[in-house]
Each structure stands twice: as structure tokens, then as C-alpha cells.
Design a protein around this motif. Structure first.
Motif: not given
Ligand code: JEK
Length: 243
Positions: A4-5, A7-13, A33-41
Motif C-alpha cells: 500500500d502507498v 500519498t497526496i499524488f496518487p497518479d505518481y504511482l 493499493g494507492v491511497h490519497d492522503l487527502r481522503d483523511w482531511t
């Protein structure tokens, strides 16, 4: 293996979905799994950073957001817990030994920071529940952890069964015997006046293996004398030392 990764830049992955790695994911050799950190703001600006205590340049990533993200992705202490990898310029050097060690892990989570990094309390808190490693891919400065995560994920994934077309390739890697690998050649026999070394076309496999070992020793001596110095006692035989 699961990776799992966060990041605030999911597309980078996205490069993980390409080529051999992409096929390994399609074949369920690796689950990614790639997760956008901003989902937890929870604020309208979806803020993930704030000013550093004590002053200094740039911004620091907020602990609250990372804490919630890691709880959601890693769990909060029930088994199994992942190994958390935090890329940072201040980390221990990532190397092939680390890649080999991590390739035996069932689950890795990469926390990719940006700005000047992640509030240290995030790492310290995670370390109360799971193994955490702060690692650096080299002595140069990137803008964030995503590229480092891509490097490390590729180095680990290629060691997993069924990922590389030719598993022997990983076993004969540079560094696998502590040396850099020597030069490689393919057809044509002569290209722009440059000929393939005769020994490689001789069919004499003992001579070919000796030549390749000599080339690896010479290249390592020239480019990475530190690797020679780090070889275990007895790693070089008499023929090697005659080089
Ligand atoms: N792996 C790896 C990396 C990284 C890497 C990894 C993860 C993050 C998250 C954010 N950044 C950017 C950044 C850049 C410089 C600094 C240092 N500070 C600068 C201001 C004064 C104090 C010191 C910190 C954070 C990252 C960089 N860079 N190089 C590697 N081998």
C-alpha cells in the motif's frame, strides 16, 4: 505480497501498473493499493501541512491526517500489521540487502511525504504498533517520497516469484555477489567497428565465466572500491586476487 502507498499524488504511482510490475499485479502476484492522503482531511481546504515548530523553511505534514490514514490503511494494532516504510533524505540507505529482506514480508506500506517531511510523532506513534523503517534511496534531495517508493517497490517486487520472466536474472544481479556486473553484449558481432569480445563467442564457458568475473572485479575496483572493501573474508579466490 501486499503493498500500500499513501500519498497526496496518487497518479505518481501509475508507473506501477506498467510492464512487468503491471502484469504481476494483474496475475495477483502482488496486490497494490494507492491511497490519497487527502481522503483523511476534514476541512474544506483538505489541508495536509502546517508551519514548522521552531521556524525553518517550508511546511511540515500534519500528524492528525497521517494518523487517521495509517489507522485506516494499516489497522490499529490487530495482527497482521504491515512493515511501514517512510522514505526520507534522513533515512538509512536502501540497498539490495534491504530489498531482499523486504521481499520476504507479506505486507509493506509506504508513507510518502512531501514539503519538508512528516511530523515525527506520526512515525513514533506508528512504531508503537508496527515495524517502521525510515529509508533513503541516495545522497541527493528529491521533492517527495513517491519516486523513492517507486524505486524501492520495483527493487523488491522483481525479487518475488513470478514477477520477472527470468528468475535467474535476479539471482545474478549486480550486488548479489557483492560486485558490480560486467559489460553485456548482443548481436551484431561488430557494430560501428566495435566487435564483441572474442571470448564471449568462443563457447568455452569456463573462459567466459572467468572473463565475466574479471570484468566485474575490474569495474568494481574502478567504480565502487567500497564494495570490494566490504566483501566478506574469502570472497575473492586466488584467481580473483591475480586480477
Ligand atoms: N527516500 C528518499 C529521499 C528524499 C525524500 C523522501 C521523502 C520526502 C518527503 C519530502 N521530501 C522533500 C524534502 C527535501 C529536503 C529535506 C531536508 N530538509 C530541507 C530543509 C532544511 C532541513 C532539511 C526534507 C524533505 C522528501 C525527500 N530525498 N532524497 C532521497 N534520497
Amino acid at each position: 505480497m501486499r503493498i500500500d502507498v499513501i500519498t497526496i499524488f496518487p497518479d505518481y504511482l501509475n508507473p506501477l501498473r506498467e510492464a512487468l510490475l503491471g502484469k504481476a499485479i494483474e496475475r495477483d502476484r502482488i496486490a497494490v493499493g494507492v491511497h490519497d492522503l487527502r481522503d483523511w482531511t476534514h476541512d474544506v481546504h483538505r489541508a495536509v501541512d502546517d508551519s514548522p515548530y521552531g521556524g525553518g523553511p517550508g511546511m511540515v505534514m500534519k500528524p492528525q491526517v497521517w494518523g487517521e490514514a495509517l489507522d485506516a490503511v494499516c489497522g490499529t494494532g490487530e495482527e497482521p500489521m504491515p512493515r511501514l516504510v517512510v522514505p526520507t533524505p534522513a533515512g538509512r540507505p536502501f540497498d539490495q540487502r534491504t530489498a531482499i529482506r523486504w521481499s520476504a514480508e507479506p505486507w509493506l506500506v509506504f508513507a510518502c511525504g512531501r514539503y519538508e517531511g512528516i511530523d515525527q510523532r506520526v512515525i513514533d506513534d506508528a512504531a508503537t504498533r508496527m515495524p517502521v523503517e525510515e529509508v533513503s534511496i541516495g545522497d541527493y534531495v528529491l521533492v517527495g517520497g513517491e519516486v523513492a517508493a517507486l524505486v524501492m517497490i520495483e527493487a523488491v517486487a522483481r525479487l518475488l516469484p513470478g514477477v520477472l520472466g527470468n528468475p535467474l536474472s535476479a539471482e545474478q544481479d549486480s550486488f548479489s555477489d557483492g560486485l558490480l556486473e560486467g559489460p553485456c553484449y548482443t548481436r551484431p558481432e561488430v557494430w560501428r567497428g566495435h566487435a564483441v569480445p572474442d571470448v564471449l563467442r568462443s563457447g568455452n564457458h569456463a573462459a567466459i565465466n572467468r572473463w565475466r568475473r574479471d570484468q566485474a572485479l575490474a569495474r568494481t575496483y574502478r567504480r565502487r572500491p567500497d564494495l570490494l572493501a566490504a566483501l566478506p573474508e574469502g570472497a575473492l579466490d586466488k584467481a580473483d586476487r591475480a586480477q
